[in-house]
Design an enzyme around this catalytic site. Structure first.
Site, short mmCIF file in Angstrom:
data_model
loop_
_atom_site.label_atom_id
_atom_site.label_comp_id
_atom_site.label_asym_id
_atom_site.label_seq_id
_atom_site.Cartn_x
_atom_site.Cartn_y
_atom_site.Cartn_z
CG ASP A 1 -1.61 1.25 1.53
OD1 ASP A 1 -1.89 2.00 0.57
OD2 ASP A 1 -1.89 1.52 2.71
CG ASP B 1 5.32 10.88 -9.78
OD1 ASP B 1 5.43 11.71 -10.70
OD2 ASP B 1 6.16 10.78 -8.86
NE ARG C 1 -5.11 3.16 13.92
CZ ARG C 1 -5.46 4.40 13.61
NH1 ARG C 1 -5.02 5.41 14.34
NH2 ARG C 1 -6.22 4.65 12.57
#
Ligand SMILES: O=C(O)c1cc(=O)[nH]c(=O)n1[C@@H]1O[C@H](COP(=O)(O)O)[C@@H](O)[C@H]1O
Length: 233
Positions: free
Chosen positions: A61, A66, A211
């Site tokens: 990830d 760009d 988390r």
């Protein structure tokens, strides 16, 4: 090892050792893992090799954004290292996404290529500040259709948008959804969140969980609790 679990555990750690310590508590038959910017910037490709060696499928990830040639090269590099999934920002536009798709196809690389729509940490006020007048839901729809038309295999979005995208883009178009919060977890910095079972019911194909598992006292117990929520127990 391949798994049919929809769960992708985000290994958001500042060192290779810390990430592998968590990976060693997880089972590659029951989840995939995600390597993000902090870990990859610190550890480089070693982390991919270490996780592949432990049998994990890896979502790299790095959210490339760009000019087309640069992104195509980065996506090729990620795929050649055996990653299972890689992502770009849909905001990079059609030509950028098409260049990435074309590069993988030309080299026969089958890594899943997906595009981030609107980050799950953003709400309407954040979009307005960067000049986007559309609501998060409208902007996600616009970018998801652009991503599909540009040859992406799917998108990263909030599970709150999965149902609408299932209608617009079909079941096979991947809907990878972070911002997953099981009943026992804190919301933290996320904004557009959903519970695991609701996310799957809405059409998410993969659930990114960080988390709630990695900060849990017993990560495997947290993973089991999420699996139980998914099974409707
Ligand atoms: O591309 C991502 O994975 C991503 C996109 C997004 O819109 N929101 C988002 O939270 N993520 C990632 O998903 C993970 C969520 O982690 P937790 O909030 O700890 O569950 C983090 O690694 C984020 O970088």
């Amino acid at each position: 090892m391949s798994t049919d679990s929809p769960l992708i555990i985000a290994l958001d750690y500042p060192s290779l050792d810390a990430a592998l310590c968590m990976a060693d508590q997880l089972d590659p038959a029951r989840c995939r893992v995600k390597v993000g910017k902090e870990l990859f910037t610190r550890s480089g490709p070693d982390v991919l090799e270490a996780l592949h060696g432990r049998g994990f499928e890896v979502f790299l990830d790095l959210k490339f954004h760009d000019i087309p040639n640069t992104v195509a090269g980065a996506v090729q590099a990620a795929a050649e290292q055996g990653t299972w999934m890689v992502n770009v920002h849909a905001g990079g536009g059609r030509r950028m996404m098409e260049a990435a798709r074309e590069r993988l196809d030309r080299h026969g690389l089958s890594t899943h290529l997906i595009a981030v729509t609107v980050l799950t940490s953003m709400e309407a006020a954040d979009l307005a500040e960067v000049g986007v007048a559309a609501s998060p839901a409208e902007q996600v729809e616009r970018l998801a259709m652009l991503a599909r038309d540009s040859g992406m295999d799917g998108v990263v979005c909030s599970a709150r948008e999965s149902a609408r995208l299932r209608t617009l883009c079909g079941d096979d178009f991947l809907k990878v959804t972070p911002g997953i919060r099981p009943s026992f977890a804190a919301v933290g910095d996320q904004r557009r969140i959903m519970a695991p079972s609701d996310a799957l019911a809405a059409g998410s194909t993969h659930l990114v969980v960080g988390r709630p598992v990695t900060q849990a006292e017993d990560p495997m117990a947290a993973l089991s609790a999420i699996e139980a929520e998914l099974a409707g127990e």
